[in-house]
Design a protein around this motif. Structure first.
Motif, mmCIF file in Angstrom:
data_model
loop_
_atom_site.group_PDB
_atom_site.id
_atom_site.type_symbol
_atom_site.label_atom_id
_atom_site.label_comp_id
_atom_site.label_asym_id
_atom_site.label_seq_id
_atom_site.Cartn_x
_atom_site.Cartn_y
_atom_site.Cartn_z
ATOM 1 N N ILE A 1 66.554 40.702 -18.312
ATOM 2 C CA ILE A 1 67.022 39.547 -16.941
ATOM 3 C C ILE A 1 67.141 39.964 -15.661
ATOM 4 N N TRP A 2 67.103 38.602 -14.651
ATOM 5 C CA TRP A 2 66.945 39.204 -13.613
ATOM 6 C C TRP A 2 68.447 38.552 -12.671
ATOM 7 N N ASN A 3 68.666 38.565 -11.504
ATOM 8 C CA ASN A 3 70.185 38.917 -10.720
ATOM 9 C C ASN A 3 71.164 38.060 -11.759
ATOM 10 N N GLY A 4 71.055 38.876 -12.901
ATOM 11 C CA GLY A 4 72.328 38.725 -13.680
ATOM 12 C C GLY A 4 73.767 39.511 -12.489
ATOM 13 N N GLY A 5 73.520 39.779 -11.549
ATOM 14 C CA GLY A 5 74.852 39.793 -10.487
ATOM 15 C C GLY A 5 74.512 39.329 -8.946
ATOM 16 N N TRP A 6 73.627 38.683 -9.141
ATOM 17 C CA TRP A 6 73.496 37.960 -7.857
ATOM 18 C C TRP A 6 73.804 37.300 -7.810
ATOM 19 N N GLN A 7 75.384 36.816 -6.611
ATOM 20 C CA GLN A 7 76.006 36.121 -6.589
ATOM 21 C C GLN A 7 76.752 35.433 -7.491
ATOM 22 N N ARG A 8 76.779 35.916 -8.633
ATOM 23 C CA ARG A 8 77.585 36.140 -9.106
ATOM 24 C C ARG A 8 78.355 37.228 -9.925
ATOM 25 N N GLN A 9 79.276 36.516 -10.333
ATOM 26 C CA GLN A 9 80.823 37.108 -11.141
ATOM 27 C C GLN A 9 80.182 38.265 -12.503
ATOM 28 N N PHE A 10 80.106 37.750 -13.490
ATOM 29 C CA PHE A 10 80.170 38.537 -14.365
ATOM 30 C C PHE A 10 77.821 39.064 -14.831
ATOM 31 N N GLY A 11 77.936 40.183 -13.775
ATOM 32 C CA GLY A 11 76.339 40.733 -14.500
ATOM 33 C C GLY A 11 76.609 41.450 -15.519
ATOM 34 N N THR A 12 75.722 42.761 -15.828
ATOM 35 C CA THR A 12 74.643 43.370 -16.857
ATOM 36 C C THR A 12 76.043 44.449 -17.028
ATOM 37 N N ALA A 13 76.803 44.490 -16.653
ATOM 38 C CA ALA A 13 77.068 46.010 -17.069
ATOM 39 C C ALA A 13 78.587 45.243 -17.852
ATOM 40 N N ALA A 14 77.837 45.232 -19.540
ATOM 41 C CA ALA A 14 78.821 44.577 -20.029
ATOM 42 C C ALA A 14 78.346 44.306 -21.524
ATOM 43 N N GLU A 15 79.155 43.658 -22.569
ATOM 44 C CA GLU A 15 78.166 43.539 -24.048
ATOM 45 C C GLU A 15 77.549 42.945 -23.754
ATOM 46 N N ARG A 16 78.262 41.480 -23.101
ATOM 47 C CA ARG A 16 76.892 40.113 -23.181
ATOM 48 C C ARG A 16 77.070 39.569 -21.470
#
Ligand SMILES: NC(=O)c1ccc[n+]([C@@H]2O[C@H](COP(=O)([O-])OP(=O)(O)OC[C@H]3O[C@@H](n4cnc5c(N)ncnc54)[C@H](OP(=O)(O)O)[C@@H]3O)[C@@H](O)[C@H]2O)c1
Length: 326
Positions: free
Chosen positions: A90-105
């Motif tokens: 995944i790229w930019n999962g947390g870039w100017q987004r509320q829900f990034g990758t520190a999660a199960e989904r």
């Protein structure tokens, strides 16, 4: 699902909370990824700390981290259902987004989940979005490097280490700067200089018979500007992705101009779509060939997220700190 979030900026051990959030649902054009790994990068840590100029939360709650890897579990309308079951990074999962990758989904636009070759593990896949792509862009943004001499400052950093490998794969002679013999070995570069106890300009001149270098991949523009001017051949390039020692460095305009030097700024989050596709294709080719060595620092699970942030802040880890999510 289990996730980590913060509701205000602040120190990792004060603001990062581990708990349960509703599973995301993929919207049209999105995929739902079951994450196995979440990469922690300096920019994730700076975001959580509120260290960015003019930082505002933007949302009442933020799940951090941009990089990650996992398996597509479901797709939204308009996305090929054959992608369900695909291993992805995944790229930019947390870039100017509320829900990034520190999660199960995570649910995110389908193009932000790139096929992960079978031979590459999830933890390694969680190093690609920021460290590997930044390195690829920094090395190749100004054309091929075959036959060129490239100075890569900070070759033991997450970006620098990939940059050393990629420039070599591209046919360049690579010289790097590090702060110890241990870091030199970690960098993978055969030619290195300890920048803390050696005159880098003199050393590089000695190594290149006074010719200098064609390109510089610079981890700290402010710290490296003078050496770059002294070492770059006319028409050379400084490709830089950070300037941590001085965020508003003084630009030495005329020495740069009179050598026709290109100052190439890189922000990996903002690669244009065509450039990004080229980078993804090149990374895929290298991964399938087993050509890249990855440096993963195990950061524990989601419950260890605050400790992982502290490791990144401390700055003395060797590699990318990755949380195992599954
Ligand atoms: N613009 C972008 O798109 C982008 C993308 C990725 C990262 N970054 C930024 O780039 C910086 C580095 O990220 P990273 O993940 O690679 O960090 P990292 O893994 O902590 O590595 C940083 C490396 O830089 C070295 N270094 C620091 N100052 C140096 C100097 N003056 N000369 C030579 N080496 C020096 C350090 O070496 P020693 O510890 O041995 O001194 C360390 O190995 C961070 O500020 C990050 O936010 C920007």
């Amino acid at each position: 699902m289990k996730a980590v979030w913060f509701e205000r900026f602040g120190p990792a051990d004060e603001v990062l909370t581990v708990g349960d959030l509703p599973d995301p649902v993929p919207a049209a054009g999105e995929v739902l990824v079951r994450l196995h790994a979440s990469g922690v990068n300096p920019s994730d840590v700076k975001l959580r700390a509120g260290a960015r100029a003019g930082a505002v939360m933007g949302w009442p709650r933020i799940v951090p981290h941009s990089d990650g890897a996992g398996v597509i579990e479901a797709v939204g309308a308009g996305v090929d259902a054959a992608r369900v079951g695909e291993r992805v990074w995944i790229w930019n999962g947390g870039w100017q987004r509320q829900f990034g990758t520190a999660a199960e989904r995570i649910a995110l636009p389908a193009e932000q989940a790139v096929r992960l070759p079978d031979g590459t593990g999830y933890a390694e896949g969680a190093c690609l979005g920021i460290p590997a792509m930044t390195a690829w862009r920094a090395v190749f943004a100004d054309g091929p490097v075959a036959g060129k001499t490239v100075l890569i400052t900070g070759g033991a950093g997450t970006v620098g280490r990939y940059a050393c490998q990629m420039a070599r794969l591209g046919g360049a002679r690579v010289i790097t700067t590090v702060s110890s013999a241990e870091k030199a070995a970690h960098s993978t570069a055969a030619e290195w200089i300890n920048y803390r106890d050696t005159d880098v300009v003199q050393a590089v001149k000695d190594m290149t018979r006074g010719e200098g270098v064609d390109r510089i991949v610079e981890v700290d523009f402010a710290a490296g500007q003078a050496a770059a001017i002294a070492l770059l051949k006319p028409g050379g390039v400084i490709a830089t992705y950070a300037s941590a020692s001085e965020m508003q460095p003084r630009l030495d305009f005329y020495p740069l101009m009179f050598r026709n030097i290109t100052l190439r700024m890189i922000l990996v989050y903002l690669l244009d779509p065509e450039t990004r596709r080229q980078g993804e294709a090149q990374l895929t080719e290298w991964l399938e060939a087993g050509a890249l060595s990855h440096a993963v620092v195990p950061g524990g699970g989601l419950a260890d997220c605050a400790a992982a942030h502290l490791m990144v802040e401390a700055g003395n880890k060797l590699g990318t700190v990755v949380l195992e999510v599954a």
